[in-house]
Design a protein around this motif. Structure first.
Motif: not given
Length: 81
Positions: A13-36
């Motif tokens: 319980v202590f570890v799950s409350v105290v240790v922050p999670g990693s930031p959410a990652q943006a999804r991968a940009c598809k081939i032949d697309h421009q992403c922002t």
């Protein structure tokens, strides 16, 4: 034995409350697309702190910092055919 189980549960319980999670990652940009991707300081999305641009030719430009608060947009590249 029960005391050991209680200690292990308390540590979990202590570890799950105290240790922050990693930031959410943006999804991968598809081939032949421009992403922002824009990254913000918090869930209100009022202060932009970073960005990532992925161009049609595969080049990537980033600035600032990445956070778990983001917006992602994707548009198809024009075909020369």
């Amino acid at each position: 034995m029960i005391r050991r189980a209680i200690v292990v549960a308390a540590i979990a319980v202590f570890v799950s409350v105290v240790v922050p999670g990693s930031p959410a990652q943006a999804r991968a940009c598809k081939i032949d697309h421009q992403c922002t991707t824009y990254y913000y300081s918090d869930s209100s999305h009022s202060t932009q702190v970073g960005s990532l641009y992925e161009e049609c030719d595969g080049s990537r430009y980033s600035s600032g910092r990445r956070t778990g608060y983001l917006t992602f947009s994707e548009i198809p590249c024009r075909s020369s055919r």
